[in-house]
Motif scaffolding. Structure first.
Motif, PDB file in Angstrom:
ATOM      1  N   ASP A  70       0.851  -1.202  -0.157  1.00 43.78           N
ATOM      2  CA  ASP A  70      -0.036   0.157   0.474  1.00 43.78           C
ATOM      3  C   ASP A  70       1.133   1.224   0.397  1.00 43.78           C
ATOM      4  N   ALA A  71       2.096   1.205  -0.829  1.00 41.15           N
ATOM      5  CA  ALA A  71       2.264   2.472  -1.438  1.00 41.15           C
ATOM      6  C   ALA A  71       2.128   3.532  -1.499  1.00 41.15           C
ATOM      7  N   ARG A  72       1.692   5.074  -1.442  1.00 40.87           N
ATOM      8  CA  ARG A  72       0.968   5.560  -2.320  1.00 40.87           C
ATOM      9  C   ARG A  72       2.116   5.624  -3.057  1.00 40.87           C
ATOM     10  N   SER A  73       3.535   5.658  -3.453  1.00 40.53           N
ATOM     11  CA  SER A  73       4.313   6.916  -3.808  1.00 40.53           C
ATOM     12  C   SER A  73       5.581   6.432  -3.703  1.00 40.53           C
ATOM     13  N   THR A  74       6.505   6.614  -4.719  1.00 41.35           N
ATOM     14  CA  THR A  74       7.962   6.359  -5.013  1.00 41.35           C
ATOM     15  C   THR A  74       8.798   6.378  -2.993  1.00 41.35           C
ATOM     16  N   SER A  75       8.073   8.181  -2.795  1.00 39.40           N
ATOM     17  CA  SER A  75       8.416   8.419  -1.327  1.00 39.40           C
ATOM     18  C   SER A  75       8.442   7.576  -0.256  1.00 39.40           C
ATOM     19  N   ASP A  76       6.783   6.671  -0.640  1.00 37.86           N
ATOM     20  CA  ASP A  76       6.000   5.823   0.325  1.00 37.86           C
ATOM     21  C   ASP A  76       7.132   4.812   0.578  1.00 37.86           C
ATOM     22  N   ALA A  77       7.565   4.252  -0.747  1.00 39.29           N
ATOM     23  CA  ALA A  77       8.689   3.143  -0.904  1.00 39.29           C
ATOM     24  C   ALA A  77      10.053   3.561  -0.639  1.00 39.29           C
ATOM     25  N   ALA A  78      10.414   4.440  -0.469  1.00 37.52           N
ATOM     26  CA  ALA A  78      12.120   4.492   0.076  1.00 37.52           C
ATOM     27  C   ALA A  78      11.777   4.422   1.346  1.00 37.52           C
ATOM     28  N   GLN A 113      15.189  17.041   8.603  1.00 39.40           N
ATOM     29  CA  GLN A 113      15.486  18.201   8.231  1.00 39.40           C
ATOM     30  C   GLN A 113      14.294  18.979   7.335  1.00 39.40           C
ATOM     31  N   ILE A 114      13.091  17.831   6.630  1.00 37.51           N
ATOM     32  CA  ILE A 114      12.000  18.763   6.229  1.00 37.51           C
ATOM     33  C   ILE A 114      10.893  17.730   7.080  1.00 37.51           C
ATOM     34  N   PRO A 115      10.092  18.565   7.203  1.00 36.85           N
ATOM     35  CA  PRO A 115       8.678  17.896   7.564  1.00 36.85           C
ATOM     36  C   PRO A 115       7.300  16.516   7.009  1.00 36.85           C
ATOM     37  N   PRO A 116       7.093  15.624   7.821  1.00 37.62           N
ATOM     38  CA  PRO A 116       6.564  14.885   6.901  1.00 37.62           C
ATOM     39  C   PRO A 116       4.900  15.394   6.573  1.00 37.62           C
ATOM     40  N   SER A 117       4.729  14.834   5.357  1.00 31.79           N
ATOM     41  CA  SER A 117       3.888  15.745   4.408  1.00 31.79           C
ATOM     42  C   SER A 117       2.442  15.222   5.136  1.00 31.79           C
ATOM     43  N   ARG A 122       4.377  10.343   8.418  1.00 35.19           N
ATOM     44  CA  ARG A 122       4.749  10.296  10.030  1.00 35.19           C
ATOM     45  C   ARG A 122       5.113   9.378  10.475  1.00 35.19           C
ATOM     46  N   GLU A 123       3.979   8.779  10.203  1.00 35.22           N
ATOM     47  CA  GLU A 123       3.524   7.061  10.658  1.00 35.22           C
ATOM     48  C   GLU A 123       5.282   6.094  10.041  1.00 35.22           C
ATOM     49  N   LEU A 124       4.755   6.241   8.855  1.00 36.61           N
ATOM     50  CA  LEU A 124       6.264   5.193   8.115  1.00 36.61           C
ATOM     51  C   LEU A 124       7.696   5.942   8.458  1.00 36.61           C
ATOM     52  N   MET A 125       7.466   7.117   8.941  1.00 35.92           N
ATOM     53  CA  MET A 125       8.720   7.760   9.216  1.00 35.92           C
ATOM     54  C   MET A 125       9.595   7.792  10.911  1.00 35.92           C
ATOM     55  N   PHE A 126       8.189   7.634  11.457  1.00 31.69           N
ATOM     56  CA  PHE A 126       7.854   6.635  13.019  1.00 31.69           C
ATOM     57  C   PHE A 126       8.643   5.696  13.079  1.00 31.69           C
ATOM     58  N   ARG A 127       8.323   4.717  12.642  1.00 31.96           N
ATOM     59  CA  ARG A 127       8.708   2.946  12.408  1.00 31.96           C
ATOM     60  C   ARG A 127      10.579   3.289  11.674  1.00 31.96           C
TER      61      ARG A 127
END
Length: 196
Positions: A70-78, A113-117, A122-127
């Motif tokens: 369920d990745a919505r984008s390349t950003s999620d996938a990365a 350096q950049i905030p989650p969009s 944010r949830e993916l970043m915290f994982r």
């Protein structure tokens, strides 16, 4: 800050300007994790390819496979791929890690350096941050695809086959050849910085 390796340049018969790239050691006492991701927009699956080596370039482990659904984008996938790659490093032990990858935005996100969009980002970043907290020190280094060839090969292979591989101690022959070329150096076409 340590100086990078001296790049050797050549011009081929066809007048193509090429330079030699060589694997760079991570900071003292650390492991190096090279990671890459692939994204299938149709299935919305994220795939990871990653390799861990010691500071002396000795192979530790590799992983290729699905990093998330369920990745919505390349950003999620990365982000999903980075989390899976760091999870592999955690499972192998070690206190210090240098991470190389091609996605500067992901590194900027996890380093604050950049905030989650949005909330899902944010949830993916915290994982990812939870996995990174297992290390005493982590450094990030943005690299070009030529410098990240083994990880890219593994991510593409995982996406094409939708299978997973894990190797510890000895890599498969096709990956071992890439890793050897990293350490011994290989020539690649040179791009002028203004073209990047």
């Amino acid at each position: 800050m340590a100086a990078g390796p001296i790049q050797k340049f050549m011009v081929t018969e066809n007048e193509i300007f090429i330079h030699k790239i060589v694997w760079m050691r991570p900071f003292a006492g650390s492991w190096k994790l090279n990671y890459a991701y692939a994204y299938n927009q149709t299935s919305r699956k994220a795939f990871v390819g990653c390799v861990i080596r010691s500071e002396n370039a000795a192979f530790k482990a590799l992983l290729a496979g699905v990093a998330g659904q369920d990745a919505r984008s390349t950003s999620d996938a990365a982000l999903m791929a980075l989390t899976a790659a760091v999870g592999l490093a955690v499972s192998q032990g070690g206190d210090f890690l240098e991470i190389e990858g091609e996605n500067e935005t992901t590194f900027s996100l996890v380093t604050g350096q950049i905030p989650p969009s949005d909330e899902l980002t944010r949830e993916l970043m915290f994982r990812c941050l939870r996995e990174l907290q297992n290390f005493r020190r982590v450094e990030f280094r943005h690299v070009k695809p030529d410098t990240n060839e083994a990880a890219n090969h593994l991510a593409r292979m995982a996406m094409e086959t939708e299978e997973s591989w894990f190797y510890a101690d000895n890599p498969p022959p096709e990956v071992a050849a890439i890793l050897d070329a990293d350490v011994n150096g290989r020539y690649v076409p040179w791009e002028h910085p203004s073209n990047l």
